[in-house]
Design a protein around this motif. Structure first.
Motif, PDB file in Angstrom:
ATOM      1  N   THR A  55       0.827  -1.203   0.000  1.00  0.00           N
ATOM      2  CA  THR A  55       0.000   0.000   0.000  1.00  0.00           C
ATOM      3  C   THR A  55       0.865   1.258   0.000  1.00  0.00           C
ATOM      4  OG1 THR A  55      -0.145  -0.140   2.416  1.00  0.00           O
ATOM      5  CG2 THR A  55      -1.941  -1.130   1.155  1.00  0.00           C
ATOM      6  N   ASP A  56       0.224   2.384  -0.225  1.00  0.00           N
ATOM      7  CA  ASP A  56       0.921   3.668  -0.254  1.00  0.00           C
ATOM      8  C   ASP A  56       1.542   3.971   1.116  1.00  0.00           C
ATOM      9  OD1 ASP A  56      -0.104   3.850  -2.814  1.00  0.00           O
ATOM     10  OD2 ASP A  56      -1.624   5.341  -2.309  1.00  0.00           O
ATOM     11  N   PRO A  57       2.676   4.686   1.121  1.00  0.00           N
ATOM     12  CA  PRO A  57       3.337   5.024   2.388  1.00  0.00           C
ATOM     13  C   PRO A  57       2.713   6.268   3.036  1.00  0.00           C
ATOM     14  CG  PRO A  57       4.691   5.751   0.561  1.00  0.00           C
ATOM     15  CD  PRO A  57       3.504   5.056  -0.035  1.00  0.00           C
ATOM     16  N   ASP A  58       1.428   6.175   3.359  1.00  0.00           N
ATOM     17  CA  ASP A  58       0.713   7.276   3.999  1.00  0.00           C
ATOM     18  C   ASP A  58      -0.295   6.691   4.991  1.00  0.00           C
ATOM     19  OD1 ASP A  58      -1.275   6.243   2.329  1.00  0.00           O
ATOM     20  OD2 ASP A  58      -1.410   8.026   1.064  1.00  0.00           O
ATOM     21  N   ARG A  65      -3.340  -1.602   5.502  1.00  0.00           N
ATOM     22  CA  ARG A  65      -2.394  -2.643   5.924  1.00  0.00           C
ATOM     23  C   ARG A  65      -2.817  -3.232   7.274  1.00  0.00           C
ATOM     24  NH1 ARG A  65       2.698  -3.425   4.106  1.00  0.00           N
ATOM     25  NH2 ARG A  65       2.756  -1.436   3.004  1.00  0.00           N
ATOM     26  N   HIS A  66      -3.208  -2.365   8.197  1.00  0.00           N
ATOM     27  CA  HIS A  66      -3.622  -2.805   9.535  1.00  0.00           C
ATOM     28  C   HIS A  66      -4.909  -3.637   9.479  1.00  0.00           C
ATOM     29  CE1 HIS A  66      -4.202  -2.726  13.857  1.00  0.00           C
ATOM     30  NE2 HIS A  66      -5.433  -2.320  13.646  1.00  0.00           N
ATOM     31  N   ILE A  67      -5.894  -3.187   8.704  1.00  0.00           N
ATOM     32  CA  ILE A  67      -7.169  -3.913   8.588  1.00  0.00           C
ATOM     33  C   ILE A  67      -6.926  -5.319   8.050  1.00  0.00           C
ATOM     34  CG2 ILE A  67      -9.328  -4.021   7.263  1.00  0.00           C
ATOM     35  CD1 ILE A  67      -9.353  -0.891   7.435  1.00  0.00           C
ATOM     36  N   ILE A  68      -6.127  -5.420   7.000  1.00  0.00           N
ATOM     37  CA  ILE A  68      -5.858  -6.726   6.392  1.00  0.00           C
ATOM     38  C   ILE A  68      -5.049  -7.603   7.339  1.00  0.00           C
ATOM     39  CG2 ILE A  68      -4.737  -7.930   4.476  1.00  0.00           C
ATOM     40  CD1 ILE A  68      -5.350  -5.353   2.791  1.00  0.00           C
ATOM     41  N   SER A  69      -4.013  -7.046   7.954  1.00  0.00           N
ATOM     42  CA  SER A  69      -3.145  -7.814   8.860  1.00  0.00           C
ATOM     43  C   SER A  69      -3.896  -8.359  10.062  1.00  0.00           C
ATOM     44  CB  SER A  69      -1.995  -6.947   9.367  1.00  0.00           C
ATOM     45  OG  SER A  69      -1.136  -6.631   8.336  1.00  0.00           O
TER      46      SER A  69
END
Length: 186
Positions: A55-58, A65-69
């Protein structure tokens, strides 16, 4: 370069950029409100082929990233340094702006999380390295995140990522040594 895992990106432009750089399949989240059906697709992809979250670095990228992880913890993570993701006119930040080489490098160094990794870099190590609450701490964290390929993070997030991605004390020390050398030169 062919990637066996399915790469999760934010949108169509990211898919185009990734496919310019590597031969791979993607799943697009279509923004930071990741739908239940998209999460189900990512789960299936993880079971069958593995997943790399790219994902984008923002903030929205980190949220995705957090939701998927949280739902699918065994995914790999690829991080793109902010400087590699900024558009030429400096008004847009995203995977779609990165060069073919930067995308390949990020995917080549994708790291897997491990919640059960024994802590080797301590909170005190971060303080001692000037990564917490100092005048240059933000800049140092950004550079360390780039060198270790775990992305930019605030102090608390950096500590968690060092553990999640099994960064050893030796890797951390080498990265900090390089940061200090670069600071001396500038």
């Amino acid at each position: 370069m062919k990637i066996k895992e399915v790469i999760v990106v934010e949108g169509k432009d990211d898919t185009v950029a990734v496919k310019r750089a590597v031969e791979a399949d993607t799943i697009e989240t279509n923004g930071s409100a990741v739908s239940e059906s998209t999460l189900a697709q990512i789960e299936l992809a993880q079971e069958r082929r593995g997943v790399i979250i790219f994902t984008d670095p923002d903030y929205p990228g980190e949220r995705i990233r957090h939701i998927i992880s949280k739902r699918i913890p065994a995914c790999k993570h690829a991080f793109l340094p902010k400087k590699e993701a900024i558009s030429k006119n400096l008004d847009d930040l995203g995977v779609e702006n990165a060069s073919v080489e930067a995308i390949r490098e990020a995917l080549l160094h994708a790291k897997e999380e491990n919640e059960h990794f024994l802590e080797v870099v301590t909170w005190q190590d971060l303080h001692d390295a000037g990564l917490i609450a100092g005048p240059t701490s933000r800049k140092r964290r950004e550079r360390v995140g780039d060198l270790l390929r775990i992305g930019y993070a605030n102090g608390k997030q950096l500590h968690k990522r060092l553990q999640k991605f099994r960064i050893t004390a030796t890797e951390f020390a080498e990265a900090m040594e390089r940061v200090f050398e670069e600071e001396k030169k500038s």
